[in-house]
Design a protein around this motif. Structure first.
Motif, short mmCIF file in Angstrom:
data_model
loop_
_atom_site.label_atom_id
_atom_site.label_comp_id
_atom_site.label_asym_id
_atom_site.label_seq_id
_atom_site.Cartn_x
_atom_site.Cartn_y
_atom_site.Cartn_z
N GLU A 61 0.83 -1.26 -0.03
CA GLU A 61 -0.02 -0.04 -0.01
C GLU A 61 0.88 1.29 0.12
O GLU A 61 0.53 2.25 -0.62
N THR A 62 1.81 1.34 0.71
CA THR A 62 3.01 2.37 0.78
C THR A 62 3.41 2.67 -0.40
O THR A 62 3.63 3.99 -0.94
N ALA A 63 3.77 1.80 -1.15
CA ALA A 63 4.66 1.77 -2.58
C ALA A 63 3.58 2.39 -3.46
O ALA A 63 3.95 3.26 -4.41
N ILE A 64 2.47 1.84 -3.49
CA ILE A 64 1.37 2.54 -4.49
C ILE A 64 1.12 3.92 -4.01
O ILE A 64 1.03 4.77 -5.06
N ALA A 65 0.77 4.11 -2.86
CA ALA A 65 0.70 5.48 -2.29
C ALA A 65 1.60 6.47 -2.55
O ALA A 65 1.45 7.78 -2.96
N GLU A 66 2.78 6.27 -2.56
CA GLU A 66 4.07 7.11 -2.82
C GLU A 66 3.94 7.66 -4.37
O GLU A 66 4.62 8.44 -4.64
N SER A 67 3.21 6.96 -5.20
CA SER A 67 3.22 7.47 -6.61
C SER A 67 2.04 8.72 -6.84
O SER A 67 1.87 9.10 -7.92
N GLU A 101 -19.29 -7.09 -15.43
CA GLU A 101 -18.47 -7.65 -16.81
C GLU A 101 -17.50 -8.89 -16.22
O GLU A 101 -16.90 -9.46 -17.15
N ARG A 102 -17.21 -9.04 -14.82
CA ARG A 102 -16.38 -9.96 -14.61
C ARG A 102 -16.88 -10.82 -13.40
O ARG A 102 -17.43 -10.25 -12.55
N ASP A 103 -16.64 -12.17 -13.50
CA ASP A 103 -17.19 -12.92 -12.36
C ASP A 103 -15.94 -13.20 -11.29
O ASP A 103 -16.16 -13.91 -10.25
N ASP A 104 -14.88 -12.70 -11.53
CA ASP A 104 -13.38 -12.78 -10.45
C ASP A 104 -13.37 -11.71 -9.53
O ASP A 104 -12.82 -11.83 -8.81
N VAL A 105 -14.15 -10.48 -9.72
CA VAL A 105 -14.00 -9.32 -8.84
C VAL A 105 -15.16 -8.91 -8.51
O VAL A 105 -16.00 -9.06 -9.32
N VAL A 106 -15.23 -7.82 -7.43
CA VAL A 106 -16.21 -7.33 -6.82
C VAL A 106 -16.15 -5.58 -7.21
O VAL A 106 -15.23 -5.28 -7.53
N LEU A 107 -17.45 -5.08 -6.72
CA LEU A 107 -17.34 -3.71 -6.82
C LEU A 107 -17.26 -2.85 -5.72
O LEU A 107 -17.89 -2.77 -4.84
N CYS A 108 -15.76 -2.85 -5.67
CA CYS A 108 -15.39 -2.39 -4.11
C CYS A 108 -14.21 -1.58 -4.35
O CYS A 108 -13.73 -1.29 -5.45
N ALA A 109 -13.97 -0.81 -3.30
CA ALA A 109 -12.67 0.09 -3.43
C ALA A 109 -12.08 0.05 -1.90
O ALA A 109 -12.85 0.13 -0.94
N ASP A 110 -10.86 0.35 -1.84
CA ASP A 110 -9.91 0.92 -0.65
C ASP A 110 -9.42 2.19 -0.95
O ASP A 110 -8.74 2.16 -2.03
N LEU A 111 -9.53 3.09 -0.03
CA LEU A 111 -8.92 4.37 -0.31
C LEU A 111 -7.56 4.21 0.61
O LEU A 111 -7.55 4.08 1.74
N ILE A 112 -6.56 4.40 0.01
CA ILE A 112 -5.20 4.45 0.57
C ILE A 112 -4.64 5.85 0.74
O ILE A 112 -4.54 6.74 -0.32
N ALA A 113 -4.46 6.16 2.16
CA ALA A 113 -3.90 7.67 2.27
C ALA A 113 -2.31 7.82 1.84
O ALA A 113 -1.79 6.75 1.80
N PRO A 114 -2.03 8.85 1.60
CA PRO A 114 -0.58 9.27 1.22
C PRO A 114 0.18 9.04 2.64
O PRO A 114 -0.24 8.89 3.52
N GLU A 115 1.52 9.11 2.19
CA GLU A 115 2.48 9.09 3.39
C GLU A 115 2.84 8.09 4.12
O GLU A 115 3.06 8.02 5.23
N TYR A 173 0.34 5.96 5.53
CA TYR A 173 -0.65 5.70 6.42
C TYR A 173 -1.74 4.75 6.08
O TYR A 173 -2.48 4.20 6.94
N GLY A 174 -1.50 3.98 5.00
CA GLY A 174 -2.43 2.98 4.62
C GLY A 174 -3.90 3.14 4.31
O GLY A 174 -4.35 4.34 3.97
N GLU A 175 -4.65 1.92 4.48
CA GLU A 175 -6.00 2.16 4.13
C GLU A 175 -6.63 2.89 5.19
O GLU A 175 -6.71 2.64 6.24
#
Length: 431
Positions: free
Chosen positions: A306-312, A336-350, A352-354
């Motif tokens: 999560e930190t690596a993604i947020a740093e971008s 349109e896909r049976d392997d994923v769901v309609l969801c989201a996690d919001l990752i904070a900068p710096e 601090y994670g989800e």
């Protein structure tokens, strides 16, 4: 004479006032004593000039130990050198109680010592500032959702089942039945949304997760909105507007606190909707490019990922459409896909994670029944929840924001334990 709070001093310049205060710190020369006073609303310097007060008052000012409580009489004056902008020219002191061997001094102390004395550590400038930031986030949360037409609903803390089907629950007896401390009010909020349209809750949640990271608490507080007739994309918009709102409210109303915390406010000023979004698939691809060969499609993300993604990004980032196998049973499948769901996690900068997890919820009865069975859950325990999907079911979405992680991020605290008055950690139930 009027008794006022420190925070009200700007309205009383040139007046002689009375305040109740504690002595946070002091220093003195032969002829002047400088008292750092606090009353809960703020901090101010009291100046005691030997030639302008009775001899016993000056002697008292020099002799008082740290955290002595008192009433102070003095004239409010402007002081451009202080961040507060005002000080008190002390004329009189009435000691209420002298503190005895106050353990937390201006010197450095170890974390365990400070945690053992959390009931007193809260009085320090930094902890005071974090609690004021926390309060502003709570205040602006109510303001945001009230202005948006949400209704506050209080779900139960004692429940008979796990909202997310996990075993990490605190078990108790409810007379002759098994019960658990709630890990989320979400399922009850979905029922409330079917009655009231748009609802939100704010309350304590409990996770019996044996984690010692700087992001985890055993007891923490959640803000959990649920919205009827609301699809996933619409929910994401509410989430980013809400987070933007509370950040900007803290910037506006907690300037002194952020300065005391030495928070880089330029990083917060940029927190305005819309927020960037990437899919789970894109996140996996990005992490592989960054050398994270340990993560594979179907795995959940850990803190380093999560930190690596947020740093971008310089804003919080949504990661959307996680694999169905790593998310709770109630999440709506992608159309349109049976392997994923309609969801989201919001990752904070710096780092601090989800801070938010959310999704569109399943509202088809047969699919919900199937998912409960697939997760091995007791259908009887979820009968009332399953009932929602056959009594006028509608598309609906919701999310949960973890207050303490959000406080830690906005205030710049190093550890989430500083973002709650009395943290409950894996090995800490005291004080």
């Amino acid at each position: 004479m009027e008794k006022i709070m420190i925070i009200d001093m700007p309205n009383h310049v040139g007046e002689t006032v009375k305040i109740g205060a504690w002595l946070a710190n002091k220093r003195s020369s032969g002829k002047i004593a400088f008292l750092q006073l606090r009353d809960g609303s703020g901090f101010v310097q009291g100046v005691v000039v030997k030639s302008e007060v009775d001899e016993d008052i000056f002697a008292t000012a020099k002799a008082m130990p740290q955290e002595t409580s008192m009433y102070v009489i003095g004239e409010v004056t402007k002081d451009e050198r202080s961040s507060f902008g005002y000080e008190l020219q002390v004329k009189g002191i009435e000691v209420i109680q002298e503190a005895v061997d106050y353990p937390i001094t201006p010197k450095e102390h170890g974390v365990e010592f400070l945690m053992d004395n959390r009931h007193l550590w809260l009085r320090s400038r930094k902890q005071h500032a974090i609690m004021k930031v926390r309060n502003e986030i709570i205040r602006s949360t109510y303001e945001f959702f009230n202005d948006q037409g949400f209704v506050k609903v209080d779900p139960p803390i004692l429940t008979g089942s796990a909202p997310e089907g996990t075993s990490e629950l605190f078990h108790t007896k409810y007379f002759d039945e098994d019960a658990y401390l709630s890990q989320s009010g979400q399922l009850y909020m979905e029922a409330a949304a079917m009655a009231l349209g748009k609802v939100f809750s704010f309350g304590p949640t409990f996770r019996a997760e044996k984690s010692k990271t700087r992001r985890h608490l055993i007891e923490f507080w959640m803000i959990e909105p649920e919205m009827a007739f609301t699809e996933h994309e619409e929910s994401l918009k509410v989430q980013e507007e809400y987070v933007s709102y509370i950040v900007q409210s803290v910037l506006k109303n907690c300037k002194l606190e952020l300065e005391r915390l030495e928070r880089d406010t330029s990083k917060l000023e940029n927190i305005k909707a819309p927020f960037p979004r990437i899919t789970y698939d894109e996140a996996i691809e990005f992490l592989h490019e960054k050398g994270f060969d340990d993560i594979q499609w179907g795995d959940d993300f850990g803190s380093p990922h999560e930190t690596a993604i947020a740093e971008s990004y310089d804003k919080p980032v949504f990661i959307v459409n996680y694999p169905i196998g790593i998310k709770p049973f109630y999440m709506q499948p992608h159309p349109e896909r049976d392997d994923v769901v309609l969801c989201a996690d919001l990752i904070a900068p710096e780092g601090y994670g989800e801070i938010i997890g959310g999704s569109e919820r399943i509202y088809d009865y047969n699919l919900m029944k199937q998912r409960i069975e697939e997760h091995g859950l007791d259908e009887k325990a979820y009968a009332w929840y399953l009932d929602l999907s056959r009594q006028g079911a509608v598309p609906h979405s919701g999310f949960g924001l973890g207050l303490e992680r959000t406080v830690a991020w906005i205030s710049g605290a190093e550890h989430v334990r500083e973002s709650i008055p009395f943290p409950r950690l894996l090995n800490r139930l005291y004080p």
